[in-house]
Design a protein around this motif. Structure first.
Motif, PDB file in Angstrom:
ATOM      1  N   MET A 168     -12.217   5.847 -11.654  1.00 22.92           N
ATOM      2  CA  MET A 168     -11.306   6.163 -10.533  1.00 22.92           C
ATOM      3  C   MET A 168     -10.900   7.633 -10.619  1.00 22.92           C
ATOM      4  SD  MET A 168      -8.821   2.941  -9.816  1.00 22.92           S
ATOM      5  CE  MET A 168      -7.789   2.921 -11.226  1.00 22.92           C
ATOM      6  N   SER A 169     -10.566   8.070 -11.828  1.00 21.55           N
ATOM      7  CA  SER A 169     -10.180   9.469 -12.002  1.00 21.55           C
ATOM      8  C   SER A 169     -11.378  10.381 -11.700  1.00 21.55           C
ATOM      9  CB  SER A 169      -9.666   9.647 -13.434  1.00 21.55           C
ATOM     10  OG  SER A 169      -9.873  10.910 -13.912  1.00 21.55           O
ATOM     11  N   HIS A 170     -12.550   9.956 -12.170  1.00 18.77           N
ATOM     12  CA  HIS A 170     -13.788  10.701 -11.931  1.00 18.77           C
ATOM     13  C   HIS A 170     -14.011  10.920 -10.422  1.00 18.77           C
ATOM     14  CE1 HIS A 170     -17.987  11.847 -12.861  1.00 18.77           C
ATOM     15  NE2 HIS A 170     -18.255  11.260 -11.716  1.00 18.77           N
ATOM     16  N   CYS A 171     -13.820   9.855  -9.649  1.00 15.93           N
ATOM     17  CA  CYS A 171     -14.064   9.955  -8.200  1.00 15.93           C
ATOM     18  C   CYS A 171     -13.158  11.000  -7.574  1.00 15.93           C
ATOM     19  CB  CYS A 171     -13.801   8.620  -7.513  1.00 15.93           C
ATOM     20  SG  CYS A 171     -15.050   7.437  -7.909  1.00 15.93           S
ATOM     21  N   SER A 172     -11.887  10.999  -7.971  1.00 12.05           N
ATOM     22  CA  SER A 172     -10.999  11.966  -7.322  1.00 12.05           C
ATOM     23  C   SER A 172     -11.331  13.381  -7.767  1.00 12.05           C
ATOM     24  CB  SER A 172      -9.547  11.624  -7.583  1.00 12.05           C
ATOM     25  OG  SER A 172      -9.231  11.927  -8.896  1.00 12.05           O
ATOM     26  N   ILE A 173     -11.813  13.537  -8.991  1.00 12.30           N
ATOM     27  CA  ILE A 173     -12.172  14.878  -9.467  1.00 12.30           C
ATOM     28  C   ILE A 173     -13.382  15.415  -8.696  1.00 12.30           C
ATOM     29  CG2 ILE A 173     -13.122  16.155 -11.452  1.00 12.30           C
ATOM     30  CD1 ILE A 173     -10.331  15.621 -12.071  1.00 12.30           C
ATOM     31  N   ILE A 174     -14.389  14.553  -8.505  1.00 14.61           N
ATOM     32  CA  ILE A 174     -15.595  15.086  -7.860  1.00 14.61           C
ATOM     33  C   ILE A 174     -15.396  15.339  -6.366  1.00 14.61           C
ATOM     34  CG2 ILE A 174     -17.285  14.209  -9.533  1.00 14.61           C
ATOM     35  CD1 ILE A 174     -17.894  11.943  -7.679  1.00 14.61           C
ATOM     36  N   LEU A 175     -14.345  14.738  -5.798  1.00 14.92           N
ATOM     37  CA  LEU A 175     -14.067  15.043  -4.391  1.00 14.92           C
ATOM     38  C   LEU A 175     -13.503  16.453  -4.234  1.00 14.92           C
ATOM     39  CD1 LEU A 175     -12.602  11.666  -3.166  1.00 14.92           C
ATOM     40  CD2 LEU A 175     -14.680  12.790  -2.339  1.00 14.92           C
ATOM     41  N   GLY A 176     -13.075  17.047  -5.327  1.00 14.75           N
ATOM     42  CA  GLY A 176     -12.620  18.441  -5.269  1.00 14.75           C
ATOM     43  C   GLY A 176     -11.113  18.591  -5.382  1.00 14.75           C
ATOM     44  N   VAL A 177     -10.687  19.848  -5.429  1.00  9.63           N
ATOM     45  CA  VAL A 177      -9.271  20.117  -5.673  1.00  9.63           C
ATOM     46  C   VAL A 177      -8.417  19.679  -4.478  1.00  9.63           C
ATOM     47  CG1 VAL A 177      -7.566  21.953  -6.069  1.00  9.63           C
ATOM     48  CG2 VAL A 177      -9.753  21.988  -7.275  1.00  9.63           C
ATOM     49  N   GLN A 178      -8.811  20.081  -3.268  1.00  9.30           N
ATOM     50  CA  GLN A 178      -7.995  19.718  -2.097  1.00  9.30           C
ATOM     51  C   GLN A 178      -8.241  18.301  -1.626  1.00  9.30           C
ATOM     52  OE1 GLN A 178      -7.725  22.142   1.331  1.00  9.30           O
ATOM     53  NE2 GLN A 178      -7.144  23.969   0.209  1.00  9.30           N
ATOM     54  N   LYS A 179      -9.537  17.938  -1.547  1.00  4.91           N
ATOM     55  CA  LYS A 179      -9.852  16.621  -0.966  1.00  4.91           C
ATOM     56  C   LYS A 179      -9.687  15.495  -1.975  1.00  4.91           C
ATOM     57  CE  LYS A 179     -12.905  17.972   2.758  1.00  4.91           C
ATOM     58  NZ  LYS A 179     -13.983  18.948   2.536  1.00  4.91           N
ATOM     59  N   GLY A 180      -9.701  15.836  -3.250  1.00  6.61           N
ATOM     60  CA  GLY A 180      -9.536  14.812  -4.274  1.00  6.61           C
ATOM     61  C   GLY A 180      -8.145  14.855  -4.877  1.00  6.61           C
ATOM     62  N   ILE A 181      -7.957  15.805  -5.805  1.00  2.96           N
ATOM     63  CA  ILE A 181      -6.702  15.849  -6.571  1.00  2.96           C
ATOM     64  C   ILE A 181      -5.479  15.922  -5.657  1.00  2.96           C
ATOM     65  CG2 ILE A 181      -5.393  17.175  -8.265  1.00  2.96           C
ATOM     66  CD1 ILE A 181      -8.059  18.208  -9.376  1.00  2.96           C
ATOM     67  N   GLU A 182      -5.496  16.886  -4.739  1.00  2.00           N
ATOM     68  CA  GLU A 182      -4.305  17.098  -3.908  1.00  2.00           C
ATOM     69  C   GLU A 182      -4.054  15.904  -2.982  1.00  2.00           C
ATOM     70  OE1 GLU A 182      -4.236  20.847  -1.883  1.00  2.00           O
ATOM     71  OE2 GLU A 182      -2.407  20.360  -0.790  1.00  2.00           O
ATOM     72  N   LYS A 183      -5.134  15.438  -2.364  1.00  2.00           N
ATOM     73  CA  LYS A 183      -4.974  14.336  -1.402  1.00  2.00           C
ATOM     74  C   LYS A 183      -4.478  13.070  -2.109  1.00  2.00           C
ATOM     75  CE  LYS A 183      -7.425  12.649   2.582  1.00  2.00           C
ATOM     76  NZ  LYS A 183      -8.733  12.599   3.227  1.00  2.00           N
ATOM     77  N   PHE A 184      -5.106  12.741  -3.234  1.00  2.00           N
ATOM     78  CA  PHE A 184      -4.691  11.545  -3.979  1.00  2.00           C
ATOM     79  C   PHE A 184      -3.221  11.659  -4.378  1.00  2.00           C
ATOM     80  CE2 PHE A 184      -8.496   8.996  -5.629  1.00  2.00           C
ATOM     81  CZ  PHE A 184      -9.289   9.355  -4.560  1.00  2.00           C
ATOM     82  N   SER A 185      -2.843  12.861  -4.874  1.00  2.00           N
ATOM     83  CA  SER A 185      -1.455  13.027  -5.335  1.00  2.00           C
ATOM     84  C   SER A 185      -0.485  12.888  -4.177  1.00  2.00           C
ATOM     85  CB  SER A 185      -1.245  14.386  -5.988  1.00  2.00           C
ATOM     86  OG  SER A 185      -2.220  14.620  -6.952  1.00  2.00           O
ATOM     87  N   LYS A 186      -0.890  13.401  -3.006  1.00  2.00           N
ATOM     88  CA  LYS A 186       0.010  13.352  -1.857  1.00  2.00           C
ATOM     89  C   LYS A 186       0.195  11.927  -1.350  1.00  2.00           C
ATOM     90  CE  LYS A 186      -1.250  16.557   1.184  1.00  2.00           C
ATOM     91  NZ  LYS A 186      -1.623  17.825   1.827  1.00  2.00           N
ATOM     92  N   ILE A 187      -0.767  11.056  -1.647  1.00  2.00           N
ATOM     93  CA  ILE A 187      -0.607   9.649  -1.248  1.00  2.00           C
ATOM     94  C   ILE A 187       0.100   8.864  -2.359  1.00  2.00           C
ATOM     95  CG2 ILE A 187      -1.844   7.536  -0.632  1.00  2.00           C
ATOM     96  CD1 ILE A 187      -4.130   9.362   0.387  1.00  2.00           C
ATOM     97  N   PHE A 188      -0.383   9.034  -3.592  1.00  2.00           N
ATOM     98  CA  PHE A 188       0.121   8.198  -4.689  1.00  2.00           C
ATOM     99  C   PHE A 188       1.564   8.504  -5.073  1.00  2.00           C
ATOM    100  CE2 PHE A 188      -4.407   7.515  -6.526  1.00  2.00           C
ATOM    101  CZ  PHE A 188      -4.656   6.598  -5.524  1.00  2.00           C
ATOM    102  N   MET A 189       1.907   9.790  -5.117  1.00  2.00           N
ATOM    103  CA  MET A 189       3.245  10.105  -5.628  1.00  2.00           C
ATOM    104  C   MET A 189       4.358   9.577  -4.718  1.00  2.00           C
ATOM    105  SD  MET A 189       2.769  11.181  -8.557  1.00  2.00           S
ATOM    106  CE  MET A 189       4.381  11.714  -9.088  1.00  2.00           C
ATOM    107  N   PRO A 190       4.272   9.765  -3.383  1.00  2.00           N
ATOM    108  CA  PRO A 190       5.322   9.161  -2.543  1.00  2.00           C
ATOM    109  C   PRO A 190       5.370   7.641  -2.695  1.00  2.00           C
ATOM    110  CG  PRO A 190       4.151  10.841  -1.312  1.00  2.00           C
ATOM    111  CD  PRO A 190       3.406  10.656  -2.600  1.00  2.00           C
ATOM    112  N   MET A 191       4.185   6.998  -2.829  1.00  2.00           N
ATOM    113  CA  MET A 191       4.178   5.542  -3.047  1.00  2.00           C
ATOM    114  C   MET A 191       4.952   5.205  -4.313  1.00  2.00           C
ATOM    115  SD  MET A 191       0.259   4.440  -2.192  1.00  2.00           S
ATOM    116  CE  MET A 191       0.204   2.887  -3.033  1.00  2.00           C
TER     117      MET A 191
END
Ligand code: TRP
Length: 459
Positions: free
Chosen positions: A159-182
């Motif tokens: 799961m972590s791998h998938c978000s990393i390979i999607l890239g900094v904006q589309k992976g890490i940033e996007k995931f964080s922007k969804i997960f952290m408010p949740m």
């Protein structure tokens, strides 16, 4: 390859990603355990002091290095220093992050499994009001098994791998922007539930009424160690993330916001956990098994008359842990990935795959050390404990000492002032205080923490 580097897209994204790195098992698992073991509120006060006095300046230092160099951690320190000694400081962090990730994913796998155990009703089904041994048996049986913990661990790192390979904006940033408010919403819901448990008053008293007689040198040093771990300091995570900051980001404000969020989450986790623990007469000092043995039982006992509420609270709690753990693992994953991809000049996807494979292999050893490899020990520690000890007790404070000495004594102060004020030279007083702490206070306190961790010094 540095010219192709992307940045985070927004200030909100930066705060969510960095807070995502900080908020993890450290807040929800380690913090309550340490608070329980060190007497409650007095520990909390020292912890907050340590975040303010040491944590924030060190976070600023790491942000400075990353954003100034605009590259992965290993290269960043080499850009700042020609000396082989100081230049390799970043490389040590890259190794450290890799090692932390290797055992972090083992616990993350357990968390994932417990989310399923809770959701599919297993944790409710084995509840017995007068006896918590079912939970002990469930956990020991699962953790010492060969395959199931490994499968959960590998699933988690993928799961972590998938978000990393999607890239900094589309992976890490996007995931964080969804997960952290949740995560914040779940935290608030759980805090509200927790205030209605029978043990709420005692739990809150334990967390917020300081008993200074419980404070000793050991608990003070544990608070320092805990604050560093919880803020993700010294292992390149924040330095790597800062390398994706734009030159407009206010580094000092960002560090203060993240430290605040991290501490608030830790306190909220305490508000969730201690009332449940006090509702069920469990000793608050139960240690690392708290989250997997004591808590499931405590949740069911606390809401004994409403099994549906126990079910919801316990499931939400493990979802919360999965979200927190995942965003932290992503930041640890990114450190070696950015290094490999930039320093070896390979594609980001390949770099991430190399890290995933190395960490999975090391993680398998850590996982098996709970069962069939439990006899393999060194200095009385099994493989899992060795990873934890080497990284958290040795490498983390050691890197902390070196980073503070490097930034406080070696790097040109004008460079720091200009980077931290975004070339405006406003509010230099704040920067001066931070540099002063990094120069004198932080190295001293960290040296004491380090020697104490080694058992070489007591005061
Ligand atoms: N801070 C995270 C937590 O609380 C764990 C973590 C992520 C970490 N990156 C780190 C710990 C770097 C030490 C160093 O769970």
């Amino acid at each position: 390859m540095t010219q192709n580097r992307t940045n985070f897209g927004s200030r909100f994204g930066i705060i969510m990603a960095a807070a995502g790195s900080a908020v993890g098992l450290g807040n929800i698992w380690r913090f309550p355990v340490e608070t329980g073991n060190n007497g409650g509120a007095a520990f909390l006060l020292v912890y907050i002091l340590s975040v303010a006095v040491l944590g924030i300046p060190l976070m600023v230092a790491e942000f400075f290095v990353g954003r100034y160099a605009h590259s992965n951690t290993a290269t960043a320190y080499r850009k700042l220093s020609k000396s082989a000694f100081w230049g390799n400081l970043g490389f040590i962090s890259v190794i450290g992050a890799n090692l932390i990730l290797s055992y972090y994913i083992v616990v993350a796998g357990w968390v994932l499994k417990y989310m399923i155990y809770s959701a599919n009703g297993t944790l409710s089904a084995i509840f017995n009001a007068s006896d918590a041994s079912n939970y002990t048996a469930l956990f020991n049986g699962f953790a010492s098994d060969v395959w199931s913990p490994i499968i959960c661990m590998v699933f988690f790192i993928l799961m972590s791998h998938c978000s990393i390979i999607l890239g900094v904006q589309k992976g890490i940033e996007k995931f964080s922007k969804i997960f952290m408010p949740m995560l914040f919403v779940i935290l608030i819901v759980l805090v509200v539930f927790s205030l209605f448990t029978p043990g709420a008053k005692d739990g809150l008293y334990f967390l917020f009424h300081p008993d200074f007689s419980k404070l000793n040198s050991q608990s003070i040093l544990s608070a320092v160690g805990q604050s560093f771990y919880s803020l993700s300091l010294c292992m390149g995570c924040l330095c790597t993330y800062a390398s994706y900051f734009s030159k407009k980001v206010n580094i000092v404000n960002t560090a203060v916001s993240i430290s605040l969020i991290d501490s608030i989450v830790a306190i909220m986790a305490g508000i969730i956990i201690f009332p449940a623990v006090f509702s069920s007469n469990i000793d608050p000092q139960t240690g690392p098994s708290l989250v997997f043995i004591a808590l499931p039982s405590a949740f069911h006992q606390a809401f004994g008359n409403w099994p549906i509420i126990s079910y919801i609270v316990s499931t939400l709690f493990y979802v919360l842990l999965v979200l927190a753990t995942l965003t932290s693992a992503i930041s640890l994953h990114e450190v070696p990935t950015a290094y490999i991809s930039e320093a070896w000049n390979v594609k980001r996807t390949h770099a991430a795959t190399i890290v995933t494979i190395i960490c999975s292999l090391l993680g398998i050893l850590c996982s098996l050390s709970m069962g069939i490899l439990s006899d393999v020990t060194l200095f009385d520690k099994n493989i899992f404990e060795l990873f934890d000890y080497t990284t958290t007790t040795l490498m983390l404070p050691l890197c902390g000492i070196l980073i503070t000495v490097f930034i406080g004594w070696k790097v040109n102060k004008y460079l720091i002032v200009s980077e931290l004020t975004n070339n405006t030279y406003k509010n230099t007083a704040v920067v001066n205080i931070i540099v002063w702490i990094l120069k004198y206070v932080a190295p001293l306190l960290l040296i004491v923490t380090f020697l104490n961790g080694l058992g070489l010094f007591e005061f």
